[in-house]
Design a protein around this motif. Sequence first.
Motif, PDB file in Angstrom:
ATOM      1  N   UNK A 190      -1.209  -2.576   5.370  1.00  0.00           N
ATOM      2  CA  UNK A 190      -0.617  -3.808   4.481  1.00  0.00           C
ATOM      3  C   UNK A 190      -1.216  -3.309   3.162  1.00  0.00           C
ATOM      4  N   UNK A 191      -1.640  -4.495   2.470  1.00  0.00           N
ATOM      5  CA  UNK A 191      -2.252  -4.437   0.557  1.00  0.00           C
ATOM      6  C   UNK A 191      -3.256  -3.072   0.706  1.00  0.00           C
ATOM      7  N   UNK A 192      -3.129  -2.372  -0.325  1.00  0.00           N
ATOM      8  CA  UNK A 192      -4.359  -1.292  -0.802  1.00  0.00           C
ATOM      9  C   UNK A 192      -5.623  -1.532  -0.838  1.00  0.00           C
ATOM     10  N   UNK A 193      -5.798  -0.493  -0.408  1.00  0.00           N
ATOM     11  CA  UNK A 193      -7.607  -0.695  -0.239  1.00  0.00           C
ATOM     12  C   UNK A 193      -8.259   0.536  -1.151  1.00  0.00           C
ATOM     13  N   UNK A 194      -9.729   0.228  -1.030  1.00  0.00           N
ATOM     14  CA  UNK A 194     -10.502   1.231  -1.920  1.00  0.00           C
ATOM     15  C   UNK A 194     -11.660   1.498  -1.241  1.00  0.00           C
ATOM     16  N   UNK A 195     -12.208   3.169  -1.957  1.00  0.00           N
ATOM     17  CA  UNK A 195     -13.055   3.668  -0.663  1.00  0.00           C
ATOM     18  C   UNK A 195     -14.554   3.160  -1.317  1.00  0.00           C
TER      19      UNK A 195
ATOM     20  N   UNK B 152      -5.930   5.314   6.049  1.00  0.00           N
ATOM     21  CA  UNK B 152      -4.362   5.099   5.945  1.00  0.00           C
ATOM     22  C   UNK B 152      -3.650   5.778   5.510  1.00  0.00           C
ATOM     23  N   UNK B 153      -4.388   7.075   4.483  1.00  0.00           N
ATOM     24  CA  UNK B 153      -3.455   8.107   4.112  1.00  0.00           C
ATOM     25  C   UNK B 153      -2.578   9.204   5.367  1.00  0.00           C
ATOM     26  N   UNK B 154      -3.731   9.444   5.689  1.00  0.00           N
ATOM     27  CA  UNK B 154      -3.985  10.464   6.778  1.00  0.00           C
ATOM     28  C   UNK B 154      -2.442  10.637   7.849  1.00  0.00           C
ATOM     29  N   UNK B 155      -1.666   9.772   8.740  1.00  0.00           N
ATOM     30  CA  UNK B 155      -0.362   9.541   8.791  1.00  0.00           C
ATOM     31  C   UNK B 155       0.214  10.104   8.016  1.00  0.00           C
ATOM     32  N   UNK B 156       0.331   9.709   6.422  1.00  0.00           N
ATOM     33  CA  UNK B 156       1.914  10.003   5.347  1.00  0.00           C
ATOM     34  C   UNK B 156       1.221  11.591   5.643  1.00  0.00           C
TER      35      UNK B 156
END
Length: 426
Positions: free
Chosen positions: A421-426, A108-112
């Motif tokens: 969406x809401x923050x998520x983790x891996x 989800x951070x790749x585009x940013x």
Amino acid sequence: MKKILFSATLLGLLSACSSVLVSPEVQAPGQVADIAALPLTVPALEAIPETPARPLQGTFQQVSWTALPGWQDDSLDHVWKAFINNCKGLMRPVSGSLAQQARATPRVWQPVCAAAVQSGLDPENANTVAVRQFLEQQLQPWRLLDAAGKPARNTVTGYYEPLVYASRKREGAYQWPLYAVPTDLLTIDLGSVYPELAGKRVRGKLDGNRVVPYDTRAQIAASPERQPEVLAWVNDPVEAFFLQIQGSGRAQLPDGSMMRLAYADHNGRPYASIATWLANKGEMPLAKASMSNIKAWARSHPERVQEMLNANPAMVFFREEAIVDPELGPKGAYAIPLIGQRSVAVDTSYVPLGSPLYLVTTHPGSSRPLQRLVMAQDTGAAIKGPGRTDFYWGFGDEAGAEAGRMKQSGDTWVLWPKQAGAPTAR
């Protein structure tokens, strides 16, 4: 070094660990790649694997930027350097190992991060207006809530990078060792077999065909023939001890040069307070156990200094690092160099490493607002619970004075990519 009183200050640090005894996100001690020195490279989205989600214990409430108290007043000094370094961490290969701390979802951070590369902003001299505009265009604030759905207001403490005076040789006043990681130290990841124990690691050593707990501080001191390699000899036992509490520090050598002693590992033993030991022995009241008073006691009782130090069975081991950029501190648990007043330690059960946060608290011992964007780049043994935060003040005596006095209340917002969406983790 300035003398800092403990009563509501460093007493908390010597009586209960703050952001210490944490393992960086690396394969093995001493093998931390200096990714901050490399350019930011963003892989294609399809090259970033989708690994299983890691559950977060808290929840999040979407809010507008105008809901962040003091957001327009944050100068954003050093934010872009911290943000770019943070993207370098996010864009690293994903292992998916449950033995690692939860990290922000890279996909989800790749585009940013790709947009950050294309922005043309200079990490060393980014325009504040342009940085704020980028963040508002790319990110969405989410207020961190506790398990009951209420704002996760919690304690904000502080830590810093201390300075000690040391020599590479044992000579004169330089008599107190700081060790490298022992060659016989074993680290066992329990989470690889038992997922419910993700992040739990056992330190030990082999005794025949058995794994037994690793040596205590007292056992290491009592066995000169089996001691680990010494990286540096410090001129003051209390300063050396306090550097271990902080987990990392800089050492000034006799020729005036500097070296960084960065956290590498520990012996797996529980931490115990030497301030409490002195109080229990009747040597001084706990409220009087300032660093200056402990140092004075050590000078008056040289024959008992090792006994005092042995009251804490925990031992931190270090690795040497060069100081390339004085603005960058030691690497935190995310293996990204911390930046003074822009990095924090968090509980990754609630906030994944690599998340930009907006922290609203107050300056130490006052009601003066301290409201700024920070990066979740570290963890700590005492940093537990929703919104619990440890604020990295930076290097030196002034930073130490602020860190030692800090025990404030604070609120946290996670800044997350829009449309994700809401923050998520891996």
